[in-house]
Design a protein around this motif. Structure first.
Motif, PDB file in Angstrom:
ATOM      1  N   THR A 227     -10.044 -27.377   0.204  1.00  0.00           N
ATOM      2  CA  THR A 227     -11.500 -26.603  -0.198  1.00  0.00           C
ATOM      3  C   THR A 227     -12.508 -27.521   0.063  1.00  0.00           C
ATOM      4  O   THR A 227     -13.757 -27.225   0.629  1.00  0.00           O
ATOM      5  CB  THR A 227     -10.940 -25.407  -1.441  1.00  0.00           C
TER       6      THR A 227
ATOM      7  N   GLU B   8     -14.074 -25.077  -7.049  1.00  0.00           N
ATOM      8  CA  GLU B   8     -14.021 -23.678  -6.516  1.00  0.00           C
ATOM      9  C   GLU B   8     -15.067 -23.399  -6.652  1.00  0.00           C
ATOM     10  O   GLU B   8     -16.338 -22.020  -6.247  1.00  0.00           O
ATOM     11  CB  GLU B   8     -12.938 -22.650  -7.074  1.00  0.00           C
TER      12      GLU B   8
ATOM     13  N   GLU C 278     -16.911 -21.506  -3.453  1.00  0.00           N
ATOM     14  CA  GLU C 278     -18.059 -20.030  -3.447  1.00  0.00           C
ATOM     15  C   GLU C 278     -19.663 -19.788  -3.813  1.00  0.00           C
ATOM     16  O   GLU C 278     -20.227 -19.135  -2.921  1.00  0.00           O
ATOM     17  CB  GLU C 278     -17.393 -19.823  -4.846  1.00  0.00           C
TER      18      GLU C 278
ATOM     19  N   GLU D 178      -9.012 -23.249 -11.323  1.00  0.00           N
ATOM     20  CA  GLU D 178      -9.363 -22.646  -9.963  1.00  0.00           C
ATOM     21  C   GLU D 178      -9.891 -20.977  -9.851  1.00  0.00           C
ATOM     22  O   GLU D 178     -11.322 -20.680  -9.146  1.00  0.00           O
ATOM     23  CB  GLU D 178      -8.134 -23.229  -9.495  1.00  0.00           C
TER      24      GLU D 178
ATOM     25  N   LEU E 265      -6.536 -27.259  -3.043  1.00  0.00           N
ATOM     26  CA  LEU E 265      -8.365 -27.267  -3.478  1.00  0.00           C
ATOM     27  C   LEU E 265      -8.618 -28.309  -2.823  1.00  0.00           C
ATOM     28  O   LEU E 265     -10.064 -28.462  -2.237  1.00  0.00           O
ATOM     29  CB  LEU E 265      -7.801 -27.915  -4.875  1.00  0.00           C
TER      30      LEU E 265
ATOM     31  N   ARG F 145     -14.059 -20.007  -8.769  1.00  0.00           N
ATOM     32  CA  ARG F 145     -15.199 -19.261  -7.668  1.00  0.00           C
ATOM     33  C   ARG F 145     -15.388 -17.700  -8.437  1.00  0.00           C
ATOM     34  O   ARG F 145     -16.322 -17.498  -8.145  1.00  0.00           O
ATOM     35  CB  ARG F 145     -14.012 -18.364  -7.192  1.00  0.00           C
TER      36      ARG F 145
END
Lengths: 95, 463
Positions: free
Chosen positions: B69, B16, B20, B319, B66, B323
């Motif tokens: 992502t 994450e 980000e 998670e 996940l 971010r």
């Protein structure tokens, strides 16, 4: 737990151990009923403990290279895995 | 020029954070020790090892989100699997190695998302082959699709033993007993927390149903006190302990098994943060962790920390936190803007943190439990240092785990103290009344590295 993947064997202390492509040496040995993977410096039998590579208890001699973690090393066809004993970490090299 | 960010660890927090920071136009390098992304909880099998899944559907759904992502961001980053970060020096000099090559990276920011490892409480016989960490046994099952034992005893505290017992059963194993130090019903005293964690609790209930249907004997308040067998485990003696952690005489019962999967919680992989000089503090649940603010900023400039490595809070917190920290690493010093843009993950982290308060209670280890190990019990498995050696060292004036390490080599072996450090600190407290104090000073290499890799070191020119 069977699949259609490549199956092969490797040698552990003179015994042929079945393994599947993608499996670690430790997993194949455990599946074959082998628990003792090393005899340490004090003579204690040791096996796989952390399963993820931080404890180093499962280190073996593989194809003549000492101290490879069985839990982190992928099994390959015909590899030769030896139990390290005490201060003789690489049985193949000394013999 | 955009900021360069190196993220260490490709678990939920690291993935994450990577995604980000990438969204914010940072140039991101993701370093991971494993061959495939996911970390410990969302571990991926080798693609050739297909087979049934034993994890709950909820966990599998989160894993697939996940990993999606990760796949979406993978082509926009430099992803380095099979790579270990073994030292972090001033000015963010991060030393990494891959095979027989090492390299020094020096990005604008480092995000440490290195997670946790399991904690074991030593007891007589615990070095017998067949005694494993519960998460280790689970890894063999989950990623290798091998049953780590046909007849298992699962023990410890917190939710993991429960999950592992259920997964062993779903894989066709037999679980002879599930021993939990605390009944998980203790979590019911935190109703608000339970509401925030309701999805996870549903997963827990489905695992509980598996254990119940199998008729697995449940032993609440019991712990393993003796592992039996020579070169392989043949059984385990379980005994009841009182709330202070002392064995209740006469409660012992022996159970035949070929696997003892045991877990007493987790401790942070915080060696790199400590090596960089970050101010650390000790938490009885989660171990030594760097002090940090809400954006994961440690006391060392541009070194950030996210997920369980910043304190044990679980994958859902990790998670959300990934971010938050990934944004702060890419846009440092923009606190107001970050608050505005990160309202959702900040709120999500707050809700799951409240659920973690309930889990914390289940991870409490009464100090006397560390006294299960007798004088002869080996504590430092790498260097064969016994309880007697450690007790004598503390009693003769060695006032910290560091001093004990220097004099009797406890914590100095192959694992770098990662297995025994919590035990050494706890034994100092139990036998000599010495509080855990500072962490055993982590020295390079935080992971064993070959001389060949050190000799073949690449050094980044400029940035």
């Amino acid at each position: 737990m069977k699949g259609t993947t490549l199956e092969f064997q490797f040698l552990f202390e003179g015994r042929w151990i079945p393994a599947r492509e993608g499996q670690s040496v430790a997993a194949a040995l455990i599946a074959a009923g082998e628990r003792c993977l090393r005899i340490d410096e004090a003579g204690l039998p040791k096996g796989a403990v952390c399963g993820i590579g931080f404890c180093w208890e499962c280190r073996c001699s593989i194809d003549g290279i000492a101290d490879l973690r069985a839990c982190m090393t992928p099994a390959r066809p015909d590899m030769i895995v030896r139990r390290q004993r005490g201060l003789d970490p690489c049985p193949d090299r000394s013999s | 020029m955009s900021r360069s960010v190196v993220v260490v660890g490709a678990g939920p927090a690291g993935i994450e954070a990577t995604a980000e920071a990438c969204r914010r136009n940072a140039r991101v390098t993701l370093i991971d020790e494993a061959a495939r992304a996911g970390g410990q909880v969302y571990r991926q099998s080798h693609p050739a090892l297909t087979g049934p899944e034993f994890a709950d559907g909820g966990e599998l759904a989160r894993k697939s989100v996940l990993l999606r992502t990760f796949r979406d961001v993978e082509r926009n980053i430099e992803y380095r699997p099979d790579t270990v970060a073994y030292a972090l020096f001033p000015d963010r000099q991060l030393h990494v190695s891959h095979g027989s090559v090492s390299e020094v990276l020096q990005p604008d920011a480092v995000v440490l998302a290195t997670g946790v490892r399991e904690v074991a409480i030593p007891f007589p016989g615990w070095t017998t082959p067949g005694v494993m960490f519960a998460g280790g046994a689970q890894a063999i099952l989950k990623s290798q699709r091998v049953l780590p034992g046909r007849n298992a005893v699962v023990a410890g505290c917190g939710p993991l033993p429960f999950v592992v017992a259920a997964q062993l059963l779903r894989a066709g194993g037999s679980v002879k007993a599930l021993a939990n130090l605390h009944p998980l019903t203790g979590m019911l005293t935190y109703p608000a927390a339970l509401w925030h964690g309701r999805d996870i609790i549903l997963e827990g209930l489905r695992y509980a149903l598996t254990v119940r249907r199998a008729g697995t004997p449940r032993l609440s308040g019991y712990v393993p006190v003796h592992a039996l067998g020579g070169d392989r485990l043949t059984g385990v003696v379980l005994a009841r302990v009182d709330p202070e952690g002392r064995v209740v005489g006469g409660s012992e019962r022996a159970i035949a098994c070929d696997l003892l999967a045991v877990n007493y919680g987790f401790t942070a992989n915080s060696e790199l943060a400590a090596m960089a000089g970050a101010r650390m503090h000790f938490d009885a649940v989660g171990g030594w962790v760097p002090e940090c603010d809400e954006f994961g900023r440690t006391s060392v400039g541009d070194v950030f920390v996210a997920g369980d490595g910043a304190g044990l809070r679980g994958a859902l917190v990790a998670e959300a936190e990934g971010r938050i920290v990934g944004a702060a690493a890419a846009n440092p010093g923009e606190t107001d803007r970050l608050h505005r843009e990160l309202a959702e993950p900040l709120d999500r982290r707050r809700r799951y943190l409240s659920f973690q308060r309930a889990v914390r209670a289940a991870l409490h280890v009464p100090p006397a439990l560390w006294g299960l190990a007798t004088d002869e019990t080996v504590v430092c498995r790498c260097e064969n240092v016994s309880v007697r050696d450690i007790r004598t060292a503390f009693a003769s004036g060695h006032g910290t785990p560091n001093a004990v390490k220097r004099n009797i080599r406890a914590g100095m072996g192959w694992c770098g103290g990662r297995t025994c450090l919590p035990a050494i600190a706890a034994l100092g407290q139990l036998h000599a009344g010495i509080p855990p104090g500072p962490m055993m000073t982590p020295r390079p290499m935080a992971r064993p590295v070959t001389f060949a890799a050190l000799a073949a070191q690449k050094r980044a020119v400029g940035r």
